[in-house]
Enzyme design. Structure first.
Site, PDB file in Angstrom:
ATOM      1  CG  ASN A 176      21.514 -16.197 -15.613  1.00 28.92           C
ATOM      2  OD1 ASN A 176      20.382 -16.037 -15.733  1.00 28.92           O
ATOM      3  ND2 ASN A 176      22.025 -14.982 -15.042  1.00 28.92           N
ATOM      4  CB  CYS A 190      16.948 -11.761 -15.693  1.00 26.64           C
ATOM      5  SG  CYS A 190      18.432 -11.713 -16.336  1.00 26.64           S
ATOM      6  CG  HIS A 219      17.195 -13.565 -12.396  1.00 23.63           C
ATOM      7  ND1 HIS A 219      17.394 -14.499 -13.515  1.00 23.63           N
ATOM      8  CD2 HIS A 219      18.701 -12.844 -12.246  1.00 23.63           C
ATOM      9  CE1 HIS A 219      18.709 -14.464 -14.225  1.00 23.63           C
ATOM     10  NE2 HIS A 219      19.240 -13.375 -13.730  1.00 23.63           N
TER      11      HIS A 219
END
Length: 328
Positions: free
Chosen positions: A283, A113, A253
């Site tokens: 995500n 990430c 993130h």
């Protein structure tokens, strides 16, 4: 002559297929209420009959179209991903072939990430050298193909998408995008991992490689993000003499909304200054930061002091200070 680096174009791409929490709850022991209360996520996009290189190729073509640049003018392509098409060849090499960037060298970066920030940092060094002029940096993920859909602690979080930037050299210091960075790694192979391949236990004709699905220890990730990463951002701001009220935008993130809220509180920076897309994108690992940033740029926002903050498997984490006030 000193070379400066500017952002020439930015683009994003999300697959058409939208998957809601209610759809996931049909085969995962969960509910829309549970997912939203714990993560803030309402829906995400899944790539159907598309792989990571396909998403990345869409972004690369958009970047070229925006600038009017030919693929043959690109010197470097970096793809940040933890869901590549294959272990080899690199997904970046596939993108390079797809767009016909025959003069470019291409490779992947795997820092989960944090990947987009690490990839930007790497491309910037190549361009700063003066030996290269044009670089495409893409973060692309098809996390859906890595999931164990019996594991609700992971599967409900993730979505697919890609976004990236075309960077070029310039002689104009006013167009410089990069103004500071801090990249870190805290070696830990167990909190988050994906695609593990076990070594041989014996020599036999029945051996065949098998990869494991994505796994994360949610509680440990939350603790890492709200303590280690928060302290890291504060240290970065102190090193660069940045006060909270001076920050125009934070692009974190897109782990989950609850973590982003904690970072906002801990930094004393209003949540309104955070670029957030996790509610509708999920995500998207390395793609989260550039997708969220592209979203804000498309709205016409041009922050002079923006923080890009990545954190994920590795454990890796990174903060970068960028100036987007001169982006066209």
């Amino acid at each position: 002559m000193t070379k400066y680096v500017k952002l020439a174009a930015m683009a994003g791409y999300q697959p058409e297929r939208v998957v809601t929490n209610d759809e996931l709850s049909q085969f995962i022991d969960t509910s829309d209420e549970w997912i939203q209360s714990h993560t803030g996520i309402k829906e995400r996009h899944y790539a159907i009959d598309e792989n990571t290189s396909d998403l990345g190729t869409q972004v690369a073509r958009k970047l070229l179209a925006q600038t009017g640049m030919e693929a043959t003018e690109i010197d470097l392509i970096i793809v940040a991903t933890i869901s590549p098409d294959a272990l080899t060849p690199a997904t970046a090499a596939i993108v390079q072939g797809n767009i016909g960037a025959i003069k470019a060298f291409a490779y992947d970066i795997s820092t989960a990430c944090s990947g987009f920030v690490f990839a930007l940092s790497t491309a910037e060094k190549f361009l700063r050298s003066g030996a290269y002029q044009n670089a495409i940096v893409i973060a692309a993920e098809t996390m859906s193909k890595t999931m164990d859909f019996k594991d609700r602690t992971s599967a409900v979080f993730f979505g697919d998408g890609a976004a990236g930037a075309l960077l070029t050299t310039t002689d104009n210091p006013a167009e410089e995008i990069f103004h500071g960075e801090k990249l870190c790694t805290q070696g830990d192979k167990d909190v988050i991992h994906s695609g593990r391949v076990q070594p041989l236990s014996q020599v036999t004709g029945d051996n065949y490689p098998v990869m494991d699905a994505f796994y994360q220890n949610g509680r440990a990730v939350f603790e890492f993000a709200t303590t280690t990463v928060l302290a890291h951002i504060k240290e970065f701001m102190q090193e660069h003499n940045l006060q909270a009220d001076e920050i125009d935008m934070v692009v974190p993130h897109q782990a989950n909304l609850r973590i982003i809220e904690k970072l906002s509180q801990g930094l004393g920076i209003p949540l309104e200054k955070f670029a957030i897309n996790v509610q509708t994108a999920g995500n998207t690992s390395a793609a989260g930061i550039p997708l969220a940033l592209n979203q804000e740029l498309a709205k016409g926002k041009r922050p002079q002091k923006a923080l890009l903050v990545g954190f994920g498997a590795g454990l890796s984490y990174a903060t970068m200070l960028v100036d987007l006030s001169y982006f066209n």
